[in-house]
Scaffold this motif. Structure first.
Motif, PDB file in Angstrom:
ATOM      1  N   ASP A  40       2.273 -44.067  18.387  1.00 50.11           N
ATOM      2  CA  ASP A  40       1.712 -44.584  17.134  1.00 50.11           C
ATOM      3  C   ASP A  40       0.220 -44.880  17.292  1.00 50.11           C
ATOM      4  O   ASP A  40      -0.578 -44.626  16.379  1.00 50.11           O
ATOM      5  N   VAL A  41      -0.151 -45.417  18.443  1.00 53.93           N
ATOM      6  CA  VAL A  41      -1.559 -45.727  18.712  1.00 53.93           C
ATOM      7  C   VAL A  41      -2.378 -44.446  18.733  1.00 53.93           C
ATOM      8  O   VAL A  41      -3.463 -44.378  18.140  1.00 53.93           O
ATOM      9  N   VAL A  42      -1.863 -43.418  19.394  1.00 51.71           N
ATOM     10  CA  VAL A  42      -2.550 -42.120  19.419  1.00 51.71           C
ATOM     11  C   VAL A  42      -2.754 -41.599  17.999  1.00 51.71           C
ATOM     12  O   VAL A  42      -3.843 -41.125  17.636  1.00 51.71           O
ATOM     13  N   GLU A  43      -1.712 -41.699  17.195  1.00 55.91           N
ATOM     14  CA  GLU A  43      -1.795 -41.234  15.804  1.00 55.91           C
ATOM     15  C   GLU A  43      -2.920 -41.939  15.057  1.00 55.91           C
ATOM     16  O   GLU A  43      -3.697 -41.306  14.323  1.00 55.91           O
ATOM     17  N   MET A  44      -3.044 -43.259  15.244  1.00 54.11           N
ATOM     18  CA  MET A  44      -4.082 -44.029  14.560  1.00 54.11           C
ATOM     19  C   MET A  44      -5.472 -43.700  15.092  1.00 54.11           C
ATOM     20  O   MET A  44      -6.448 -43.658  14.326  1.00 54.11           O
ATOM     21  N   TRP A  45      -5.574 -43.464  16.378  1.00 52.03           N
ATOM     22  CA  TRP A  45      -6.866 -43.084  16.953  1.00 52.03           C
ATOM     23  C   TRP A  45      -7.311 -41.717  16.450  1.00 52.03           C
ATOM     24  O   TRP A  45      -8.485 -41.510  16.143  1.00 52.03           O
ATOM     25  N   LEU A  46      -6.380 -40.781  16.374  1.00 52.37           N
ATOM     26  CA  LEU A  46      -6.732 -39.456  15.878  1.00 52.37           C
ATOM     27  C   LEU A  46      -7.137 -39.515  14.407  1.00 52.37           C
ATOM     28  O   LEU A  46      -7.968 -38.724  13.940  1.00 52.37           O
ATOM     29  N   LYS A  47      -6.578 -40.442  13.684  1.00 54.74           N
ATOM     30  CA  LYS A  47      -6.877 -40.580  12.261  1.00 54.74           C
ATOM     31  C   LYS A  47      -8.186 -41.325  12.012  1.00 54.74           C
ATOM     32  O   LYS A  47      -8.984 -40.917  11.142  1.00 54.74           O
ATOM     33  N   LEU A  74     -16.335 -48.096  12.938  1.00 55.93           N
ATOM     34  CA  LEU A  74     -15.203 -47.368  12.362  1.00 55.93           C
ATOM     35  C   LEU A  74     -15.290 -47.468  10.840  1.00 55.93           C
ATOM     36  O   LEU A  74     -15.119 -48.544  10.263  1.00 55.93           O
ATOM     37  N   LYS A  75     -15.517 -46.355  10.195  1.00 58.99           N
ATOM     38  CA  LYS A  75     -15.813 -46.367   8.755  1.00 58.99           C
ATOM     39  C   LYS A  75     -14.681 -46.945   7.918  1.00 58.99           C
ATOM     40  O   LYS A  75     -14.926 -47.570   6.879  1.00 58.99           O
ATOM     41  N   PHE A  76     -13.429 -46.755   8.341  1.00 63.50           N
ATOM     42  CA  PHE A  76     -12.311 -47.210   7.509  1.00 63.50           C
ATOM     43  C   PHE A  76     -12.282 -48.719   7.352  1.00 63.50           C
ATOM     44  O   PHE A  76     -11.643 -49.249   6.439  1.00 63.50           O
ATOM     45  N   THR A  77     -12.976 -49.459   8.238  1.00 63.68           N
ATOM     46  CA  THR A  77     -12.939 -50.925   8.187  1.00 63.68           C
ATOM     47  C   THR A  77     -13.905 -51.514   7.166  1.00 63.68           C
ATOM     48  O   THR A  77     -13.821 -52.705   6.870  1.00 63.68           O
ATOM     49  N   ALA A 130     -11.115 -40.701  16.530  1.00 66.03           N
ATOM     50  CA  ALA A 130     -11.540 -39.384  17.012  1.00 66.03           C
ATOM     51  C   ALA A 130     -12.194 -38.548  15.920  1.00 66.03           C
ATOM     52  O   ALA A 130     -12.878 -37.564  16.205  1.00 66.03           O
ATOM     53  N   THR A 131     -12.016 -38.930  14.670  1.00 63.20           N
ATOM     54  CA  THR A 131     -12.635 -38.221  13.552  1.00 63.20           C
ATOM     55  C   THR A 131     -14.083 -38.635  13.330  1.00 63.20           C
ATOM     56  O   THR A 131     -14.802 -37.992  12.559  1.00 63.20           O
ATOM     57  N   GLU A 132     -14.517 -39.713  13.975  1.00 57.77           N
ATOM     58  CA  GLU A 132     -15.908 -40.151  13.852  1.00 57.77           C
ATOM     59  C   GLU A 132     -16.807 -39.167  14.611  1.00 57.77           C
ATOM     60  O   GLU A 132     -16.570 -38.870  15.777  1.00 57.77           O
ATOM     61  N   ASP A 133     -17.849 -38.676  13.939  1.00 58.18           N
ATOM     62  CA  ASP A 133     -18.777 -37.761  14.609  1.00 58.18           C
ATOM     63  C   ASP A 133     -19.479 -38.460  15.771  1.00 58.18           C
ATOM     64  O   ASP A 133     -19.744 -37.861  16.802  1.00 58.18           O
ATOM     65  N   GLU A 134     -19.772 -39.721  15.574  1.00 54.56           N
ATOM     66  CA  GLU A 134     -20.441 -40.502  16.609  1.00 54.56           C
ATOM     67  C   GLU A 134     -19.952 -41.938  16.502  1.00 54.56           C
ATOM     68  O   GLU A 134     -20.006 -42.547  15.423  1.00 54.56           O
ATOM     69  N   LEU A 135     -19.455 -42.485  17.614  1.00 53.43           N
ATOM     70  CA  LEU A 135     -19.000 -43.871  17.609  1.00 53.43           C
ATOM     71  C   LEU A 135     -20.208 -44.790  17.748  1.00 53.43           C
ATOM     72  O   LEU A 135     -20.573 -45.201  18.854  1.00 53.43           O
ATOM     73  N   VAL A 181     -15.294 -44.090  23.783  1.00 49.42           N
ATOM     74  CA  VAL A 181     -15.848 -42.736  23.665  1.00 49.42           C
ATOM     75  C   VAL A 181     -15.122 -41.786  24.613  1.00 49.42           C
ATOM     76  O   VAL A 181     -14.728 -40.678  24.227  1.00 49.42           O
ATOM     77  N   GLU A 182     -14.923 -42.216  25.852  1.00 49.02           N
ATOM     78  CA  GLU A 182     -14.215 -41.386  26.830  1.00 49.02           C
ATOM     79  C   GLU A 182     -12.768 -41.139  26.397  1.00 49.02           C
ATOM     80  O   GLU A 182     -12.231 -40.037  26.563  1.00 49.02           O
ATOM     81  N   ALA A 183     -12.119 -42.171  25.864  1.00 49.86           N
ATOM     82  CA  ALA A 183     -10.740 -42.014  25.400  1.00 49.86           C
ATOM     83  C   ALA A 183     -10.662 -40.985  24.270  1.00 49.86           C
ATOM     84  O   ALA A 183      -9.744 -40.155  24.233  1.00 49.86           O
ATOM     85  N   CYS A 184     -11.625 -41.051  23.349  1.00 45.20           N
ATOM     86  CA  CYS A 184     -11.644 -40.072  22.254  1.00 45.20           C
ATOM     87  C   CYS A 184     -11.820 -38.656  22.783  1.00 45.20           C
ATOM     88  O   CYS A 184     -11.166 -37.718  22.306  1.00 45.20           O
TER      89      CYS A 184
END
Length: 328
Positions: free
Chosen positions: A82-89, A308-311, A92-97, A105-108
């Motif tokens: 579930d955590v992976v799913e949220m990170w990918l959503k 994180l833009k969604f926040t 990891a979709t952020e062009d630049e953190l 960054v490394e995890a992404c």
């Protein structure tokens, strides 16, 4: 300390503590970030409030909201998948953190390559950072009065980006907040934090060193202040083994109220936003929203989405209330 059942029966108190912990994390994040700014150190020395130019939020608050979002979307308990799913959503979709931690960054990068937990956290040169610890406050809220469950869920979240000390630090913070939710004393919280650090770990060694410094100083802030900095110093300031003993050292020195405890922690320097965020989550859980200055709550109520833009624009009051409703 009250029991978990006593807390669950008092829904008003539970909600006050849940909102207090989430808002406390955000306030500590923002105030710690402001306190370490050179201009604030030049003008004030010791920062006691937000000034007109203070801005927020940093990755600490926004990644904590990612964890809160995971809990809310999954209806409570979650898995590493579930955590992976949220990170990918959301990550990891952020062009630049922007303002994101190097461990994230490394995890992404690992997730984008198809690497999954626990390897995505283990194959990370920054796996001992406090990046998972900074975001685990919402787990403690959800696991109010149940530190064992908090430890389990913290690992499910942390292993996407961390390993060993990085995971143990996240477990320590989640358990500390879970205990603070039921009014545990700082001694009880400290004992639980020690349990999360294995006998031969660097994290445990520095926790014990911080404890020795405070004991030798007889709890006097002035006598413990510089030794806590000097003896815990590492070249990577956001390492769990440095930052978290500093957090809990500050909390041992001052925890008589939300404001007094937070001001000490936020002004510690070093990885000040994370030190402030963790201290704020623990103190907010212990003393509740009602103990926090109203203008601090309003200043930090709606995140800016810097990392994180969604926040952007999330209402922390609402998220805290929703987390409280899940606790049954």
């Amino acid at each position: 300390m009250i029991t978990r059942q006593q807390l669950l029966k008092n829904r008003e108190l539970l909600t006050d503590k849940a909102v207090g912990a989430l808002c406390g994390l955000a306030i500590g994040d923002s105030l710690g970030d402001a306190a370490r700014m050179p201009e604030n150190q030049r003008d004030y020395g010791f920062t006691t409030d937000f000034n007109k130019g203070a801005s927020w939020s940093t990755d600490d608050t926004e990644f904590a909201l990612l964890v809160a979002e995971t809990i809310l979307e999954k209806g409570g308990d979650f898995t590493s998948q579930d955590v992976v799913e949220m990170w990918l959503k959301h990550v990891a979709t952020e062009d630049e953190l922007k303002r994101g931690g190097v461990s994230e960054v490394e995890a992404c990068n690992n997730l984008r390559r198809g690497i999954r937990p626990p390897q995505s956290g283990k194959f990370n040169p920054y796996h001992q950072s406090d990046g998972a610890a900074m975001r685990s406050g919402p787990i403690g809220i959800y696991c109010a009065g149940d530190p064992e469950k908090a430890v389990w869920l913290a690992k499910e979240d942390a292993q996407v980006s961390h390993y060993e000390d990085g995971i143990w630090g996240a477990q320590a913070v989640a358990a500390a907040v879970a205990l603070a939710m039921v009014d545990a004393s700082m001694e009880e919280i400290w004992e639980q934090v020690l349990k999360t650090a294995p006998e031969d770990s660097w994290f445990r060694e520095t926790l014990l060193r911080a404890d020795r410094i405070i004991e030798e100083a007889k709890g006097k802030i002035g006598d413990a202040w510089m030794p806590l900095h000097n003896e815990l110093f590492s070249t990577h300031r956001s390492t769990v083994a440095e930052a978290l003993p500093e957090v809990f050292g500050c909390l041992k020195l001052q925890n008589s109220s939300f404001k007094s405890g937070l001001l000490l922690a936020a002004n510690f320097g070093r990885d000040a936003d994370t030190i402030g965020a963790v201290a704020g989550a623990v103190l907010g859980a212990r003393y509740g929203k009602k103990s926090i200055p109203a203008h601090w709550l309003e200043k930090t109520r709606y995140p800016s989405g810097t990392c994180l833009k969604f926040t952007k624009g999330i209402d922390l009051f609402e998220y805290g209330e929703r987390l409280a409703r899940l606790i049954v």
